[in-house]
Design a protein around this motif. Structure first.
Motif, short mmCIF file in Angstrom:
data_model
loop_
_atom_site.label_atom_id
_atom_site.label_comp_id
_atom_site.label_asym_id
_atom_site.label_seq_id
_atom_site.Cartn_x
_atom_site.Cartn_y
_atom_site.Cartn_z
N HIS A 56 2.61 1.92 -3.36
CA HIS A 56 1.74 2.33 -4.46
C HIS A 56 1.04 3.65 -4.19
N ASN A 57 1.32 4.27 -3.05
CA ASN A 57 0.76 5.58 -2.75
C ASN A 57 1.81 6.63 -3.09
N THR A 58 1.70 7.21 -4.28
CA THR A 58 2.74 8.12 -4.78
C THR A 58 2.90 9.36 -3.89
N LYS A 59 1.83 9.76 -3.20
CA LYS A 59 1.91 10.97 -2.37
C LYS A 59 2.89 10.82 -1.21
N ILE B 168 0.84 -1.20 0.00
CA ILE B 168 0.00 0.00 0.00
C ILE B 168 0.87 1.25 0.00
#
Length: 244
Positions: A12-15, A9
């Motif tokens: 895959h969370n670019t932020k 998770i």
């Protein structure tokens, strides 16, 4: 330990990866593999950020101001190489720059570079030493013609800045001057013509601080009554001329 699900998770969370910073090794120690690890770290961080706007920061070389400590030449080289690795990866993603602050007291860009295609840029702060007269590569060129989101510009060093004709309606704060720890060259500097270009396309400036150098094509400008500049939002103005 973090379970694989939460790790996936996070990856895959670019932020979570849009802020990329460079820090000098603590204690001035390093080994031969550190540069390779740093290269991979920055490369992976850029990849994990996907296509999101980037916030970049680096501050290096404070320990080398004034007299250079003996026995630190290898470490100085290592820090310079780290900085150039960081810049190399950062420049490849400059179309995603949002907020950028790069400060170095030991190394300019290791190669000639033109910074252009900066459509997301909101804040740019660069403080970089100029090359010596023996290794001079020319000024760092910055093209802000596509930077309509730009709100703050702070440059300290040897830069050749162009703005184009596109209005920079969000630009409010500008500081452009020489790096005080570098030789005072009069070429490659901000001049009267560039100052006029800036004023013409940034009508909402609130702070304008410039080291301005004379330029032949601006001769007689002050005597022309048709030149009027309206900066109704300006709260701070500081112009310093190097020929005085």
């Amino acid at each position: 330990q973090v379970c694989r699900k939460w790790r996936d998770i996070a990856f895959h969370n670019t932020k979570l990866w849009v802020s990329v910073a460079m820090h000098e090794p603590a204690g001035g120690s390093y080994d031969g593999k550190d540069l390779f690890r740093f290269f991979n770290k920055i490369k992976d961080r850029m990849a994990l950020s996907g296509k999101a706007p980037l916030t970049l920061s680096a501050t290096v070389g404070y320990g080398f101001l004034g007299n250079q400590p003996s026995g630190k030449e290898d470490f100085r080289w290592y820090i310079s190489e780290m900085f150039n690795v960081f810049l190399e990866h950062a420049c490849k993603e400059r179309h995603r720059w949002k907020r950028v602050s790069l400060i170095s007291f030991i190394s300019p860009f290791g190669y000639s570079v033109t910074l252009r295609d900066l459509p997301m840029l909101e804040e740019l702060s660069l403080r970089l030493p100029m090359s010596s007269r023996y290794e001079r590569k020319g000024p760092i060129r910055i093209d802000l013609s596509a930077s309509s989101e730009l709100a703050s510009l702070k440059l300290d060093g040897d830069f050749d800045v162009s703005f184009g004709k596109t209005p920079l309606k969000k630009l409010k704060h500008v500081e452009i001057f020489h790096h005080k720890h570098s030789p005072k060259y009069t070429f490659g500097s901000f001049n009267v013509v560039r100052a006029i270009d800036l004023i013409n396309i940034a009508s909402r400036l609130t702070v304008l601080i410039l080291d301005v150098y004379p330029h032949g094509s601006a001769e007689g400008l002050g005597q022309n009554p048709n030149h009027h500049f309206h900066l109704q939002y300006l709260t701070e103005l500081n112009l310093r001329t190097a020929d005085k």
